[in-house]
Motif scaffolding. Structure first.
Motif, PDB file in Angstrom:
ATOM      1  N   MET A  84       0.919  -1.404  -0.117  1.00 13.85           N
ATOM      2  CA  MET A  84       0.063   0.139  -0.067  1.00 13.85           C
ATOM      3  C   MET A  84       0.795   1.412   0.330  1.00 13.85           C
ATOM      4  SD  MET A  84      -2.643  -0.875   3.319  1.00 13.85           S
ATOM      5  CE  MET A  84      -4.220  -0.827   2.272  1.00 13.85           C
ATOM      6  N   VAL A  85       0.010   2.668  -0.811  1.00 16.94           N
ATOM      7  CA  VAL A  85       1.131   3.587  -0.809  1.00 16.94           C
ATOM      8  C   VAL A  85      -0.254   4.409   0.305  1.00 16.94           C
ATOM      9  CG1 VAL A  85       2.859   3.034  -2.271  1.00 16.94           C
ATOM     10  CG2 VAL A  85       0.370   3.590  -2.265  1.00 16.94           C
ATOM     11  N   PRO A  86       0.656   5.629   0.684  1.00 11.34           N
ATOM     12  CA  PRO A  86      -0.174   6.878   0.768  1.00 11.34           C
ATOM     13  C   PRO A  86      -1.340   6.776   0.015  1.00 11.34           C
ATOM     14  CG  PRO A  86       2.095   7.487   1.595  1.00 11.34           C
ATOM     15  CD  PRO A  86       1.818   5.985   0.680  1.00 11.34           C
ATOM     16  N   GLY A  87      -2.465   7.948   0.110  1.00 13.08           N
ATOM     17  CA  GLY A  87      -2.905   7.953  -1.276  1.00 13.08           C
ATOM     18  C   GLY A  87      -2.965   9.902  -1.823  1.00 13.08           C
ATOM     19  N   GLY A  88      -3.111  10.004  -2.901  1.00 13.38           N
ATOM     20  CA  GLY A  88      -3.432  11.360  -2.808  1.00 13.38           C
ATOM     21  C   GLY A  88      -4.446  12.486  -2.902  1.00 13.38           C
ATOM     22  N   ASP A  89      -4.004  13.251  -3.644  1.00  7.94           N
ATOM     23  CA  ASP A  89      -5.165  14.456  -3.415  1.00  7.94           C
ATOM     24  C   ASP A  89      -6.857  13.691  -3.410  1.00  7.94           C
ATOM     25  OD1 ASP A  89      -3.631  15.731  -2.321  1.00  7.94           O
ATOM     26  OD2 ASP A  89      -3.168  17.295  -4.120  1.00  7.94           O
ATOM     27  N   PRO A  90      -7.949  13.702  -2.781  1.00  4.54           N
ATOM     28  CA  PRO A  90      -9.068  13.164  -2.236  1.00  4.54           C
ATOM     29  C   PRO A  90      -9.922  14.126  -3.767  1.00  4.54           C
ATOM     30  CG  PRO A  90      -9.111  14.423  -0.468  1.00  4.54           C
ATOM     31  CD  PRO A  90      -7.451  14.550  -0.736  1.00  4.54           C
ATOM     32  N   ALA A  91     -10.768  13.303  -3.927  1.00  2.00           N
ATOM     33  CA  ALA A  91     -12.149  13.826  -4.928  1.00  2.00           C
ATOM     34  C   ALA A  91     -13.238  14.154  -4.165  1.00  2.00           C
ATOM     35  CB  ALA A  91     -11.673  14.211  -6.140  1.00  2.00           C
ATOM     36  N   PHE A  92     -14.241  14.382  -4.106  1.00  2.00           N
ATOM     37  CA  PHE A  92     -14.865  13.977  -3.604  1.00  2.00           C
ATOM     38  C   PHE A  92     -16.582  15.131  -4.228  1.00  2.00           C
ATOM     39  CE2 PHE A  92     -12.683  15.898  -0.152  1.00  2.00           C
ATOM     40  CZ  PHE A  92     -12.476  14.593   0.850  1.00  2.00           C
ATOM     41  N   LEU A  93     -17.675  13.828  -4.584  1.00  2.00           N
ATOM     42  CA  LEU A  93     -18.441  13.865  -5.085  1.00  2.00           C
ATOM     43  C   LEU A  93     -19.739  14.408  -4.096  1.00  2.00           C
ATOM     44  CD1 LEU A  93     -18.676  10.937  -7.011  1.00  2.00           C
ATOM     45  CD2 LEU A  93     -18.194  13.046  -8.016  1.00  2.00           C
ATOM     46  N   ASP A  94     -20.247  15.643  -5.039  1.00  4.15           N
ATOM     47  CA  ASP A  94     -21.706  16.182  -4.069  1.00  4.15           C
ATOM     48  C   ASP A  94     -23.169  15.439  -4.652  1.00  4.15           C
ATOM     49  OD1 ASP A  94     -20.407  18.147  -2.841  1.00  4.15           O
ATOM     50  OD2 ASP A  94     -20.661  20.154  -4.773  1.00  4.15           O
ATOM     51  N   PRO A  95     -24.180  15.677  -4.254  1.00  3.64           N
ATOM     52  CA  PRO A  95     -24.460  15.007  -4.421  1.00  3.64           C
ATOM     53  C   PRO A  95     -25.432  14.902  -5.520  1.00  3.64           C
ATOM     54  CG  PRO A  95     -25.697  15.900  -2.211  1.00  3.64           C
ATOM     55  CD  PRO A  95     -24.164  16.142  -3.135  1.00  3.64           C
ATOM     56  N   ASP A  96     -25.315  16.669  -6.532  1.00  6.44           N
ATOM     57  CA  ASP A  96     -26.040  16.895  -7.710  1.00  6.44           C
ATOM     58  C   ASP A  96     -25.000  16.365  -8.932  1.00  6.44           C
ATOM     59  OD1 ASP A  96     -23.578  18.279  -7.376  1.00  6.44           O
ATOM     60  OD2 ASP A  96     -25.149  20.471  -7.537  1.00  6.44           O
ATOM     61  N   GLY A  97     -23.687  15.679  -8.493  1.00  8.36           N
ATOM     62  CA  GLY A  97     -22.903  14.783  -8.779  1.00  8.36           C
ATOM     63  C   GLY A  97     -21.599  16.198  -9.257  1.00  8.36           C
ATOM     64  N   THR A  98     -21.584  16.835  -8.826  1.00 13.37           N
ATOM     65  CA  THR A  98     -20.393  17.828  -9.073  1.00 13.37           C
ATOM     66  C   THR A  98     -19.414  17.567  -8.447  1.00 13.37           C
ATOM     67  OG1 THR A  98     -20.721  19.709  -7.746  1.00 13.37           O
ATOM     68  CG2 THR A  98     -21.547  19.571  -9.548  1.00 13.37           C
ATOM     69  N   VAL A  99     -18.338  17.694  -8.487  1.00 14.72           N
ATOM     70  CA  VAL A  99     -16.280  16.965  -8.188  1.00 14.72           C
ATOM     71  C   VAL A  99     -15.992  18.717  -7.881  1.00 14.72           C
ATOM     72  CG1 VAL A  99     -14.246  15.920  -8.261  1.00 14.72           C
ATOM     73  CG2 VAL A  99     -16.597  14.715 -10.329  1.00 14.72           C
ATOM     74  N   LYS A 100     -16.092  17.855  -6.703  1.00 11.34           N
ATOM     75  CA  LYS A 100     -15.142  19.177  -5.726  1.00 11.34           C
ATOM     76  C   LYS A 100     -13.516  18.443  -5.766  1.00 11.34           C
ATOM     77  CE  LYS A 100     -18.405  21.267  -3.119  1.00 11.34           C
ATOM     78  NZ  LYS A 100     -18.931  21.875  -1.923  1.00 11.34           N
ATOM     79  N   GLY A 101     -12.548  19.344  -5.822  1.00  5.65           N
ATOM     80  CA  GLY A 101     -11.438  18.994  -5.507  1.00  5.65           C
ATOM     81  C   GLY A 101     -10.323  18.619  -6.897  1.00  5.65           C
ATOM     82  N   VAL A 102      -9.166  18.622  -6.839  1.00  5.11           N
ATOM     83  CA  VAL A 102      -9.034  18.085  -8.058  1.00  5.11           C
ATOM     84  C   VAL A 102      -8.095  15.978  -7.476  1.00  5.11           C
ATOM     85  CG1 VAL A 102      -6.782  17.756 -10.413  1.00  5.11           C
ATOM     86  CG2 VAL A 102      -8.735  20.004  -9.404  1.00  5.11           C
ATOM     87  N   PRO A 103      -8.541  15.367  -7.768  1.00  3.16           N
ATOM     88  CA  PRO A 103      -8.522  13.508  -8.066  1.00  3.16           C
ATOM     89  C   PRO A 103      -6.651  13.565  -8.770  1.00  3.16           C
ATOM     90  CG  PRO A 103     -10.327  13.934 -10.150  1.00  3.16           C
ATOM     91  CD  PRO A 103      -9.939  14.732  -9.436  1.00  3.16           C
ATOM     92  N   SER A 104      -6.283  13.404  -7.901  1.00  2.84           N
ATOM     93  CA  SER A 104      -4.578  13.002  -8.187  1.00  2.84           C
ATOM     94  C   SER A 104      -4.108  10.649  -8.082  1.00  2.84           C
ATOM     95  CB  SER A 104      -3.373  13.682  -7.451  1.00  2.84           C
ATOM     96  OG  SER A 104      -3.279  13.631  -6.717  1.00  2.84           O
ATOM     97  N   PRO A 105      -3.275  10.392  -8.872  1.00  5.53           N
ATOM     98  CA  PRO A 105      -3.277   9.434  -8.609  1.00  5.53           C
ATOM     99  C   PRO A 105      -2.032   9.757  -6.672  1.00  5.53           C
ATOM    100  CG  PRO A 105      -1.346   9.972 -10.103  1.00  5.53           C
ATOM    101  CD  PRO A 105      -2.459  11.342  -9.722  1.00  5.53           C
ATOM    102  N   ALA A 106      -1.990   7.781  -6.030  1.00  6.07           N
ATOM    103  CA  ALA A 106      -0.903   7.934  -5.161  1.00  6.07           C
ATOM    104  C   ALA A 106       0.550   7.610  -5.576  1.00  6.07           C
ATOM    105  CB  ALA A 106      -1.478   6.474  -4.239  1.00  6.07           C
ATOM    106  N   SER A 107       1.049   8.426  -4.536  1.00  4.62           N
ATOM    107  CA  SER A 107       2.566   8.540  -5.355  1.00  4.62           C
ATOM    108  C   SER A 107       2.959   7.913  -4.940  1.00  4.62           C
ATOM    109  CB  SER A 107       2.479   9.859  -3.828  1.00  4.62           C
ATOM    110  OG  SER A 107       3.638   9.406  -2.875  1.00  4.62           O
ATOM    111  N   GLY A 108       4.031   6.995  -5.806  1.00  5.98           N
ATOM    112  CA  GLY A 108       4.796   5.916  -5.758  1.00  5.98           C
ATOM    113  C   GLY A 108       3.872   4.863  -5.807  1.00  5.98           C
TER     114      GLY A 108
END
Length: 188
Positions: A100-124
């Motif tokens: 396992m590796v530490p996770g990247g920046d999370p992204a959240f889904l609102d109930p209306d389907g919009t994405v908050k944040g910019v998802p990124s892959p886990a480092s390493g």
């Protein structure tokens, strides 16, 4: 010598109701002495039995206290092990051992389907093989293939003069297969 006076009238009639021989005073004293001796003997035997029961209870209490101390020590040892395994450093080390590796920046889904944040892959993170899952479902155990080692090392082979491995009692196809239904995973 003194003689007993003669009783007359009512006193004489009452005296006849009681045994009035000269040895009767001695005879009445013997049952009383026997009763006292029996009561004292019974009391002593009762105290002996009570003392034995108390000492047996004392030994049992001592054994139980020793067992309680042993179980308390074992509980504390197990609690120390749990604390050591659940420490953040130990969890991080075990996660790395499992790949396992530490996770990247999370992204959240609102109930209306919009994405908050910019998802990124886990480092390493290395791209995982999508062909073989890390955990196989029970029904896939019969058909799963074992991956070959990546490092290029081969498994040790048996010498030519060694006896051959015994054949399995039943071929894998003859073993009963698991039921065709799947159980849902909680939370999915």
């Amino acid at each position: 010598m003194s003689r007993k006076p003669q009783l007359k009238g009512r006193a004489a009639r009452l005296a006849r109701l009681f045994p009035g021989s000269a040895g009767s005073g001695q005879a009445a004293r013997t049952p009383f002495v026997l009763l006292v001796v029996l009561l004292l003997g019974g009391g002593l035997i009762g105290l002996l039995v009570l003392n034995s029961a108390l000492s047996a209870g004392s030994f049992k209490l001592d054994d139980l206290q020793r067992g309680t101390k042993s179980l308390t020590d074992e509980e504390q040892s197990l609690q120390r092990d749990i604390d050591a395994y659940s420490a953040p450093e130990a969890l991080q080390r075990r996660a790395r051992e499992l790949g396992m590796v530490p996770g990247g920046d999370p992204a959240f889904l609102d109930p209306d389907g919009t994405v908050k944040g910019v998802p990124s892959p886990a480092s390493g993170a290395e791209p995982a093989s999508l062909d073989i899952p890390l955990v196989l479902a029970p029904e896939a155990m019969d058909t799963a293939t074992v991956p070959t080692p990546v490092t290029g090392t081969t498994a040790p082979t048996a010498p030519a003069d060694a006896p051959a491995a015994p054949e399995p009692a039943q071929p894998p196809e003859a073993l009963p297969s698991s039921p065709s239904f799947t159980t849902p995973t909680p939370g999915r």
